[in-house]
Design an enzyme around this catalytic site. Structure first.
Site, mmCIF file in Angstrom:
data_model
loop_
_atom_site.group_PDB
_atom_site.id
_atom_site.type_symbol
_atom_site.label_atom_id
_atom_site.label_comp_id
_atom_site.label_asym_id
_atom_site.label_seq_id
_atom_site.Cartn_x
_atom_site.Cartn_y
_atom_site.Cartn_z
ATOM 1 N N GLU A 102 -49.268 -25.249 -17.514
ATOM 2 C CA GLU A 102 -48.369 -24.634 -18.505
ATOM 3 C C GLU A 102 -48.797 -23.213 -18.769
ATOM 4 O O GLU A 102 -49.986 -22.958 -19.011
ATOM 5 C CB GLU A 102 -48.430 -25.373 -19.850
ATOM 6 C CG GLU A 102 -47.550 -26.556 -19.986
ATOM 7 C CD GLU A 102 -47.437 -27.028 -21.450
ATOM 8 O OE1 GLU A 102 -47.585 -26.212 -22.364
ATOM 9 O OE2 GLU A 102 -47.214 -28.233 -21.633
ATOM 10 N N GLU A 106 -51.162 -32.893 -24.396
ATOM 11 C CA GLU A 106 -51.990 -32.102 -25.312
ATOM 12 C C GLU A 106 -52.719 -32.882 -26.405
ATOM 13 O O GLU A 106 -53.220 -32.286 -27.349
ATOM 14 C CB GLU A 106 -51.152 -30.977 -25.944
ATOM 15 C CG GLU A 106 -50.723 -29.945 -24.909
ATOM 16 C CD GLU A 106 -49.883 -28.804 -25.464
ATOM 17 O OE1 GLU A 106 -49.301 -28.962 -26.541
ATOM 18 O OE2 GLU A 106 -49.809 -27.758 -24.804
HETATM 19 C C1 BMA Z 1 -46.570 -26.406 -24.927
HETATM 20 C C2 BMA Z 1 -45.706 -27.543 -24.627
HETATM 21 C C3 BMA Z 1 -44.522 -27.640 -25.543
HETATM 22 C C4 BMA Z 1 -44.131 -26.338 -26.138
HETATM 23 C C5 BMA Z 1 -44.642 -25.185 -25.357
HETATM 24 C C6 BMA Z 1 -44.298 -23.873 -25.937
HETATM 25 O O1 BMA Z 1 -47.873 -26.509 -25.058
HETATM 26 O O2 BMA Z 1 -46.378 -28.710 -24.416
HETATM 27 O O3 BMA Z 1 -44.725 -28.575 -26.521
HETATM 28 O O4 BMA Z 1 -42.769 -26.312 -26.289
HETATM 29 O O5 BMA Z 1 -46.025 -25.251 -25.272
HETATM 30 O O6 BMA Z 1 -44.867 -23.714 -27.209
#
Ligand code: BMA
Length: 872
Positions: free
Chosen positions: A546, A449
């Site tokens: 994600e 990120e």
């Molecule tokens: C993200 C991850 C983590 C985090 C998760 C939840 O973007 O990269 O750093 O724990 O979201 O917030």
């Protein structure tokens, strides 16, 4: 069929190739800097574990101990040991070179032997070695490692820097420490939004003496390469330390089962160097057997018996123009086959690495959850050797991130310090003594990120300073880390960040205007307030790396670290364990969009029911999104789609607390993990509505093409007899690795024909081949939020546990339709074959696979069944 081939490497005329090695692991002494605490400590290990093992502190995970024990990481600590060279090792002293090797020191330390300072360390991920010839004695050698508080060190580094490295501190809700990006250490150890603050200190990997007269092999690796001429070769790389130049060294590489052998006469030059040799594989007489990801071909256990294992597979990250559409594709091709990546994100399994016991079980659970891929997130550690070996054996594809999280590190300082002789020691997995080719690792990634943080200005960097930060970003991640990693290992692709637009980000100077662009690369997507079942809000991305929602773990997991008073949703404990701002409220708000919230007047029951409803909500939310990504794999809508990956956040937990995980700390599956087993099944029917039309898509990961029918049943919530049956007249063609629309009908008329309304009915559906054989799980679709469903009965559910070979079977009976039937055997470790299911038949038998011996009596006494109607 074996496809991992054993590589033999012989170096002839080297009387002491490996020399002698003396492990210094075991019981050391540990002393606090003010001398008040002196205790025995296990190496490998850490200060927290030692204090706990000696009974000087409680379980650090217990209740509020993460805050009470902050003093531990504010102290300096010294590890010491006294050792002698017994008769077996006496000759160590006489060797030409004697090295003291530390495989991992956490983190800032000064090392001395017999009162002489050998050096300092400041990188948790690096292997250190010191020359100790002439310092070593036969008797009573005193070795000391004095560790500096990582918290104070980071503060000190920040003070010395004129450069702001945001974020300076974690949000208050995390109860963590500041300036973690000023220390080259596991970033989440200073706290995270799912984890506690335990800035560890210790000797977290082995310590030993290594001695040799002529040559020492520091590293061996073997990477299979596939040429454009369709030939395989294996590149063998050695990192060697040579005392005096040696001529005519005979090097023989052989892979007997592939009838491939090569002998060379080489010269080894004094000092440390890296040498590479290529062994061509004799493909004329042998067909190389390929390594495949789970679900696409064979994997086999490889032995580690001193030989290296070579696995053969190719990997490509395809970013190509899509005819007549904007953007670029983004998918992985393994052995020339396009593969949809299904899985999750991996975080460290424990705050104290010496206490990790769950890796095998967690990875097995990933495979049992029908996953074929994991992303090792960049805020943790480079995982232990066993982790990658298991991924190789289980066919799990791994995206491994270099350990950089949250905006830039202190770029220049970092580069100057760590770019040295074997630069990859830190940021390559190839920093081990013996290395297999790890076919599981299919891509390296530079950071988590950081591109997004810069592009979308998470940290309010003044416009005038932005170019400097972008320049530093490129210097660190592109000009250094990327170059170094690719120089070491060009056998797999490298992505600078995640999320990223990949090739498009590169075009835009490595920091794209919008790294979340669905037309390029991978995406992260979170929205906690919007209805999580509304698929129109999801990005139709090329690759979802994600996405996720939080839930609470089950009571049996929380009980290990809490007392009865804590068991209220509004207790101090409940808010203490929640490290994501407003997280507990968000879970209830999201759940309230779909379900009646628990309303028992009994506080304890309301608490247990609330834990349950958060798991139901999380499972449904992630199911909806994962199914959306899978069904988007063959479609392009306004240029968006052709999605080829769904990795939800997150697989595992670091402690007992609410988080995005599908597996609780200790290994217990949440409802989400049982759902993943279905939504990641190789063949899956997906139902959804678009503008009042109901669709069923058939999704298949199989290599072979299929002809499939759909079979759907409509039920009223009030009765277990279906009110309508629908099925296709002719099977539809489903090419291997695709998603095809197999049914489409206007929802209103469809419900009307069955005498239904949106509130009174739901449908279940599955796929069948032309012989009537069910393919994949049965799925369902609700036409209204369940809180509005009409006619849902309070079922009377009973269960009987029976022994069934090694496992147990649980015979469950109901007298009414029951959504989200949850079987919980408390703290008995193991998993069910299916759980959290919608029960539409009066009985069902599921298996329970225990992870330790148990009995029918224990299981029967522990079993508690909850369904949606029990909570309100
Ligand atoms: C993200 C991850 C983590 C985090 C998760 C939840 O973007 O990269 O750093 O724990 O979201 O917030």
């Amino acid at each position: 069929m074996a496809f991992s081939a054993d590589l033999f490497l012989c170096l002839v005329f080297l009387p002491c190739v490996c020399g002698c090695s003396l492990s210094l692991d075991g019981k050391w002494r540990l002393l606090s800097s003010n001398g008040s605490l002196s205790l025995g400590a296990q190496v490998p290990g850490c200060v927290h574990s030692a204090l706990q093992q000696q009974g000087l502190i409680q379980d650090p995970y217990y209740r509020f101990n993460d805050v009470f024990y902050q003093w531990i990481a504010l102290e300096n600590w010294t590890y010491s040991t006294t050792f002698s060279l017994n008769s077996t090792y006496r000759s160590v002293q006489d060797k030409n070179k004697v090295l003291l090797v530390f495989d991992g020191i956490d983190t800032v330390s000064t090392i001395s032997l017999n009162g002489i300072t050998l050096g300092r360390t400041d990188n948790m991920f690096q292997k250190y070695n010191f020359s100790v010839r002439g310092i070593l004695k036969v008797q009573d050698n005193v070795l000391e490692v004095s560790l500096t508080s990582p918290v104070l060190y980071a503060q000190e580094q920040r003070k010395r820097s004129s450069y702001r490295v945001p974020p300076e501190c974690p949000p208050d809700v995390q109860k963590g420490q500041c300036h973690v990006n000023f220390i080259r250490k596991e970033q989440c150890s200073f706290s995270w939004d799912w984890g506690p603050s335990f800035p560890t200190m210790g000797l977290w990997k082995g310590v030993r003496l290594e001695a040799f007269d002529q040559i020492h092999i520091l590293q061996v690796s073997a990477v299979p390469l596939y040429s454009s001429a369709s030939k395989w070769s294996v590149e063998v790389e050695l990192v060697i330390d040579v005392v005096n130049t040696m001529d005519n060294v005979e090097v023989t590489m052989s892979i007997p089962e592939l009838l491939s052998v090569k002998t060379l006469k080489v010269q080894f030059i004094t000092g440390r160097s890296k040498v590479k040799y290529v062994l061509d594989i004799n493909t004329v007489q042998n067909t190389v057997k390929l390594w495949w990801p789970k679900g696409h071909g064979d994997q086999e256990n490889s032995e580690s018996n001193g030989k290296g294992n070579v696995y053969f597979r190719t990997v490509e990250l395809v970013q190509e123009l899509i005819p007549d559409n904007p953007g670029l594709s983004f998918y992985f091709r393994i052995n020339k086959k396009s593969i949809f990546l299904k899985g999750s994100n991996w975080i460290p399994a424990h705050s104290f690495q010496d206490q990790v016991t769950e890796n095998t079980n967690l990875l097995q659970s990933a495979v049992d959850g029908n996953m074929n891929a994991l992303r090792v997130w960049g805020g943790g550690i480079y995982e232990q050797d066993l982790f990658y070996d298991l991924c190789d054996q289980m066919g799990i594809m791994v995206s491994t991130e270099q350990l950089f999280y949250f905006y830039t590190y202190i770029t220049f300082q970092f580069i100057n310090k760590y770019r040295f002789f074997i630069p990859c020691q830190d940021f390559c997995i190839r920093n081990r003594d013996k290395e297999s080719s790890h076919p599981s690792i299919i891509v390296w990634s530079g950071n988590n990120e950081n591109e997004a943080a810069l592009a979308t200005d998470w940290f309010a960097i003044p416009v005038t300073q932005r170019p400097k930060y972008v320049k530093d970003y490129v210097t660190l991640y592109v000009n250094n880390i990327r170059d170094i990693v690719l120089e070491e290992d060009y056998s797999r692709p490298f992505l600078v960040s995640s999320p990223t637009n990949g090739a498009e980000s590169e075009q835009e100077g490595w920091v794209a205007v919008n790294p979340y662009d669905p037309l390029y690369g991978d995406s992260h997507f979170y929205s906690y307030t919007h209805d999580c079942l509304d698929w129109t809000s999801f990005p139709r991305t090329r690759f979802a790396s994600e996405y996720g929602f939080q839930s609470w773990p089950s009571l049996s997991t929380l009980q290990q670290v809490s007392i009865e008073d804590d068991h209220r949703y509004d207790s101090t404990f409940s808010s203490h364990r929640q490290h994501h701002d407003n997280g507990n409220q968000q879970m209830l708000q999201q759940a309230a969009l779909h379900y009646n919230l628990p309303n028992s007047t009994d506080t304890y029951k309301r608490y247990i029911d609330t834990l349950y409803i958060t798991q139901v909500m999380q499972a449904q939310c992630v199911k909806a999104q994962s199914e959306f990504y899978r069904r988007s794999q063959s479609e392009l809508i306004e240029g968006k789609g052709l999605t080829m990956g769904a990795l939800y956040w997150q697989l595992n937990d670091i402690w007992q607390a609410p988080s995005w995980s599908s597996i609780e700390f200790g290994g217990k599956w949440k409802m989400l993990h049982y759902f993943a087993q279905n939504f990641f099944a190789p063949v899956l029917p997906v139902g959804f509505e678009d503008k009042d039309n109901f669709f069923i898509y058939a999704v298949s990961d199989l290599s072979e093409d299929l002809w499939l029918n759909y079979v759907a049943s409509a039920y009223k919530w009030s009765s277990m007899d279906p009110v309508c049956l629908m099925s296709s007249k002719l099977p539809k063609f489903i090419p291997g690795g695709s998603a095809v629309n197999i049914y489409q009908r206007s929802s209103g008329p469809m419900l009307e024909v069955c005498g239904c309304t949106r509130q009174s009915c739901f449908v279940t559906f599955h796929l069948e081949d032309s012989k009537g054989q069910q393919m994949g799980p049965t799925n369902y679709h609700f036409f209204s939020p369940l809180k509005d469903a009409q006619g849902v009965q309070r079922p009377n559910i009973t269960a009987k546990v029976l022994k069934d070979g090694e496992a147990f079977s649980v015979f469950v009976q109901t007298d009414a339709i029951a959504p989200f039937v949850w079987l919980d055997v408390g703290s008995v470790p193991g998993r069910f074959s299916s759980n959290g299911f919608l029960m539409v038949t009066d009985n069902i038998t599921v298996s329970f696979f225990p992870w330790r011996p148990t009995s029918v009596t224990e299981l029967s006494q522990s079993l508690v069944i909850t369904t949606l109607r029990d909570v309100y």
